[in-house]
Design a protein around this motif. Sequence first.
Motif, PDB file in Angstrom:
ATOM      1  N   ALA A 222     -39.092  59.743  38.511  1.00  0.00           N
ATOM      2  CA  ALA A 222     -38.918  60.733  39.577  1.00  0.00           C
ATOM      3  C   ALA A 222     -39.032  62.146  39.041  1.00  0.00           C
ATOM      4  O   ALA A 222     -38.729  62.427  37.873  1.00  0.00           O
ATOM      5  CB  ALA A 222     -37.553  60.553  40.247  1.00  0.00           C
ATOM      6  N   GLN A 223     -39.476  63.040  39.916  1.00  0.00           N
ATOM      7  CA  GLN A 223     -39.405  64.457  39.618  1.00  0.00           C
ATOM      8  C   GLN A 223     -37.937  64.889  39.631  1.00  0.00           C
ATOM      9  O   GLN A 223     -37.086  64.187  40.197  1.00  0.00           O
ATOM     10  CB  GLN A 223     -40.218  65.244  40.646  1.00  0.00           C
ATOM     11  N   PRO A 224     -37.600  66.024  39.010  1.00  0.00           N
ATOM     12  CA  PRO A 224     -36.199  66.446  38.934  1.00  0.00           C
ATOM     13  C   PRO A 224     -35.520  66.469  40.308  1.00  0.00           C
ATOM     14  O   PRO A 224     -36.055  67.029  41.270  1.00  0.00           O
ATOM     15  CB  PRO A 224     -36.291  67.856  38.337  1.00  0.00           C
ATOM     16  N   GLY A 225     -34.370  65.816  40.412  1.00  0.00           N
ATOM     17  CA  GLY A 225     -33.593  65.800  41.636  1.00  0.00           C
ATOM     18  C   GLY A 225     -34.117  64.865  42.707  1.00  0.00           C
ATOM     19  O   GLY A 225     -33.600  64.856  43.829  1.00  0.00           O
ATOM     20  N   ARG A 226     -35.135  64.051  42.379  1.00  0.00           N
ATOM     21  CA  ARG A 226     -35.752  63.199  43.398  1.00  0.00           C
ATOM     22  C   ARG A 226     -35.558  61.702  43.149  1.00  0.00           C
ATOM     23  O   ARG A 226     -36.243  60.890  43.775  1.00  0.00           O
ATOM     24  CB  ARG A 226     -37.255  63.508  43.479  1.00  0.00           C
ATOM     25  N   ALA A 227     -34.647  61.344  42.289  1.00  0.00           N
ATOM     26  CA  ALA A 227     -34.331  59.916  42.143  1.00  0.00           C
ATOM     27  C   ALA A 227     -33.846  59.378  43.483  1.00  0.00           C
ATOM     28  O   ALA A 227     -33.174  60.080  44.246  1.00  0.00           O
ATOM     29  CB  ALA A 227     -33.257  59.724  41.066  1.00  0.00           C
ATOM     30  N   ALA A 228     -34.209  58.136  43.793  1.00  0.00           N
ATOM     31  CA  ALA A 228     -33.834  57.551  45.082  1.00  0.00           C
ATOM     32  C   ALA A 228     -32.331  57.303  45.115  1.00  0.00           C
ATOM     33  O   ALA A 228     -31.800  56.531  44.315  1.00  0.00           O
ATOM     34  CB  ALA A 228     -34.593  56.244  45.301  1.00  0.00           C
ATOM     35  N   ARG A 229     -31.649  57.955  46.050  1.00  0.00           N
ATOM     36  CA  ARG A 229     -30.191  57.813  46.109  1.00  0.00           C
ATOM     37  C   ARG A 229     -29.779  56.396  46.494  1.00  0.00           C
ATOM     38  O   ARG A 229     -28.750  55.893  46.042  1.00  0.00           O
ATOM     39  CB  ARG A 229     -29.606  58.833  47.082  1.00  0.00           C
ATOM     40  N   HIS A 230     -30.579  55.755  47.342  1.00  0.00           N
ATOM     41  CA  HIS A 230     -30.265  54.369  47.706  1.00  0.00           C
ATOM     42  C   HIS A 230     -30.320  53.476  46.467  1.00  0.00           C
ATOM     43  O   HIS A 230     -29.438  52.645  46.246  1.00  0.00           O
ATOM     44  CB  HIS A 230     -31.253  53.881  48.764  1.00  0.00           C
ATOM     45  N   ASN A 231     -31.347  53.670  45.644  1.00  0.00           N
ATOM     46  CA  ASN A 231     -31.466  52.878  44.417  1.00  0.00           C
ATOM     47  C   ASN A 231     -30.327  53.171  43.454  1.00  0.00           C
ATOM     48  O   ASN A 231     -29.769  52.257  42.834  1.00  0.00           O
ATOM     49  CB  ASN A 231     -32.800  53.177  43.729  1.00  0.00           C
ATOM     50  N   LEU A 232     -29.987  54.441  43.294  1.00  0.00           N
ATOM     51  CA  LEU A 232     -28.911  54.807  42.373  1.00  0.00           C
ATOM     52  C   LEU A 232     -27.593  54.173  42.794  1.00  0.00           C
ATOM     53  O   LEU A 232     -26.805  53.729  41.954  1.00  0.00           O
ATOM     54  CB  LEU A 232     -28.766  56.325  42.295  1.00  0.00           C
ATOM     55  N   ASN A 233     -27.335  54.138  44.099  1.00  0.00           N
ATOM     56  CA  ASN A 233     -26.115  53.505  44.581  1.00  0.00           C
ATOM     57  C   ASN A 233     -26.105  52.012  44.241  1.00  0.00           C
ATOM     58  O   ASN A 233     -25.092  51.460  43.818  1.00  0.00           O
ATOM     59  CB  ASN A 233     -25.978  53.699  46.093  1.00  0.00           C
ATOM     60  N   TYR A 234     -27.246  51.378  44.410  1.00  0.00           N
ATOM     61  CA  TYR A 234     -27.363  49.944  44.113  1.00  0.00           C
ATOM     62  C   TYR A 234     -27.113  49.681  42.634  1.00  0.00           C
ATOM     63  O   TYR A 234     -26.310  48.803  42.267  1.00  0.00           O
ATOM     64  CB  TYR A 234     -28.760  49.470  44.514  1.00  0.00           C
ATOM     65  N   TRP A 235     -27.783  50.442  41.760  1.00  0.00           N
ATOM     66  CA  TRP A 235     -27.674  50.176  40.320  1.00  0.00           C
ATOM     67  C   TRP A 235     -26.316  50.573  39.766  1.00  0.00           C
ATOM     68  O   TRP A 235     -25.916  50.079  38.710  1.00  0.00           O
ATOM     69  CB  TRP A 235     -28.794  50.899  39.562  1.00  0.00           C
ATOM     70  N   SER A 236     -25.607  51.465  40.430  1.00  0.00           N
ATOM     71  CA  SER A 236     -24.275  51.854  39.949  1.00  0.00           C
ATOM     72  C   SER A 236     -23.163  51.064  40.640  1.00  0.00           C
ATOM     73  O   SER A 236     -22.015  51.477  40.648  1.00  0.00           O
ATOM     74  CB  SER A 236     -24.061  53.359  40.118  1.00  0.00           C
ATOM     75  N   PHE A 237     -23.531  49.891  41.203  1.00  0.00           N
ATOM     76  CA  PHE A 237     -22.577  48.953  41.775  1.00  0.00           C
ATOM     77  C   PHE A 237     -21.865  49.537  42.986  1.00  0.00           C
ATOM     78  O   PHE A 237     -20.687  49.290  43.231  1.00  0.00           O
ATOM     79  CB  PHE A 237     -21.558  48.493  40.725  1.00  0.00           C
ATOM     80  N   GLY A 238     -22.616  50.339  43.756  1.00  0.00           N
ATOM     81  CA  GLY A 238     -22.096  50.804  45.029  1.00  0.00           C
ATOM     82  C   GLY A 238     -22.151  49.691  46.054  1.00  0.00           C
ATOM     83  O   GLY A 238     -22.636  48.586  45.790  1.00  0.00           O
ATOM     84  N   ASP A 239     -21.654  49.960  47.242  1.00  0.00           N
ATOM     85  CA  ASP A 239     -21.632  48.963  48.314  1.00  0.00           C
ATOM     86  C   ASP A 239     -22.822  49.146  49.236  1.00  0.00           C
ATOM     87  O   ASP A 239     -23.302  50.268  49.453  1.00  0.00           O
ATOM     88  CB  ASP A 239     -20.350  49.089  49.137  1.00  0.00           C
ATOM     89  N   PHE A 240     -23.291  48.045  49.815  1.00  0.00           N
ATOM     90  CA  PHE A 240     -24.337  48.128  50.827  1.00  0.00           C
ATOM     91  C   PHE A 240     -24.204  46.967  51.794  1.00  0.00           C
ATOM     92  O   PHE A 240     -23.965  45.829  51.405  1.00  0.00           O
ATOM     93  CB  PHE A 240     -25.735  48.152  50.203  1.00  0.00           C
ATOM     94  N   ILE A 241     -24.297  47.308  53.062  1.00  0.00           N
ATOM     95  CA  ILE A 241     -24.376  46.298  54.109  1.00  0.00           C
ATOM     96  C   ILE A 241     -25.836  45.882  54.221  1.00  0.00           C
ATOM     97  O   ILE A 241     -26.728  46.736  54.225  1.00  0.00           O
ATOM     98  CB  ILE A 241     -23.879  46.868  55.455  1.00  0.00           C
ATOM     99  N   GLY A 242     -26.092  44.584  54.309  1.00  0.00           N
ATOM    100  CA  GLY A 242     -27.447  44.100  54.495  1.00  0.00           C
ATOM    101  C   GLY A 242     -27.577  43.411  55.840  1.00  0.00           C
ATOM    102  O   GLY A 242     -26.844  42.464  56.126  1.00  0.00           O
TER     103      GLY A 242
END
Length: 401
Positions: free
Chosen positions: A264-284
């Motif tokens: 990603a360009q600076p500041g453009r990492a996908a926040r949804h992906n970051l939440n997933y990889w950092s063991f955040g919660d997600f409803i599917g």
Amino acid sequence: MTLESSASPLIFGGAAQSPRAALPTLPPLALYIHIPWCVRKCPYCDFNSHTAAPVLPEEEYVDALLADLDQDLHAVYGRELSSIFFGGGTPSLFSAEALGRLLKGVEQRIAFASDIEITLEANPGTFEQEKFVAYRKLGINRLSIGIQSFQEEKLKALGRIHNGDEAVRAAGMARQAGFDNFNLDLMHGLPDQSLDDALDDLRQAIALKPTHLSWYQLTLEPNTVFWNQPPTLPEDDTLWDIQEAGQALLAEHGYAQYEVSAYAQPGRAARHNLNYWSFGDFIGIGAGAHGKLSHPDGRIVRTWKTRLPKDYLNPAKSFQAGEKTLTNEELPFEFLMNALRLTEGVESRLYPQRTGLTLESFAEGRREAEQSGLLQVEPSRLAATMRGQLFLNDLLQKFLT
């Protein structure tokens, strides 16, 4: 499950466990929405996708998605949504009207963060300028465009329905429609692909100036056409050359690698992906969607939904196909399987915050991984070494019990 006393052994997955602390705070919450239809099933694809009929059951499916979401609202606990991701299949087959009704229904049930990231997956063959302008007006603010390659023979080998010119036009139309944040999906290690072929694809993608690139190697997955009829893939030495040269090219053009296959360009990492990889919660929600939900009492539950669209749309059948509460023994592997995909890893303190367990719960595996040169020796951080990133499966084996 009923908790009689916080001092009593907890029962997770049918086995007695040592007590696990209640979570001090719940993780950020995201929403994944699965749209399971494609124009045509690709021979390499092992996702839950199905060839679309001439007319999609948009209205019925949106109704089912909202009813599915209603059944998961108990796990929201007052949190707002930090991100929404429409995956598939090909979500861009749905009309703006259908997606608008869905987003309105979701927001009526769960508050949106003021800076919510809403991503829609799309394929170049489904791009229509008016439709994508309408998507942007709905509040969808990020696109993920499945390019895979710009070369005709490679696209044919992959069973893609678009051509290279359409791929280039799609990126331009995305920008014209108001999307200043978009990802391009690109594969390497394609049938009979040379180093020059792979780098030409990557250069064309970079020239389109996406804010994010998902660049990953084609793998042969079970239950796919390619698994049963394997194409001729590049030799390992060529794959290694492609990986090294491609990473250097991406870095040269300002795309920082933050995950195994994400740049990603600076500041453009996908926040949804970051939440997933950092063991955040997600409803599917949606046919075959998976979720991961934490509860204040310490339970962490993985869920999965009915897979076939016809069953998902059948009112006589349950949306949820199953769930599993993670045990204390499973949590170190589950957490690290995600966190160690991030090139910088995560802060060590995130582990007790997200699991309710102490770092001692995997101290032995950590020591072995550090001694093997797979895990960085850094008490305040959990991060793979360069060698650990290359041999991630070997690294994770240290944390299996």
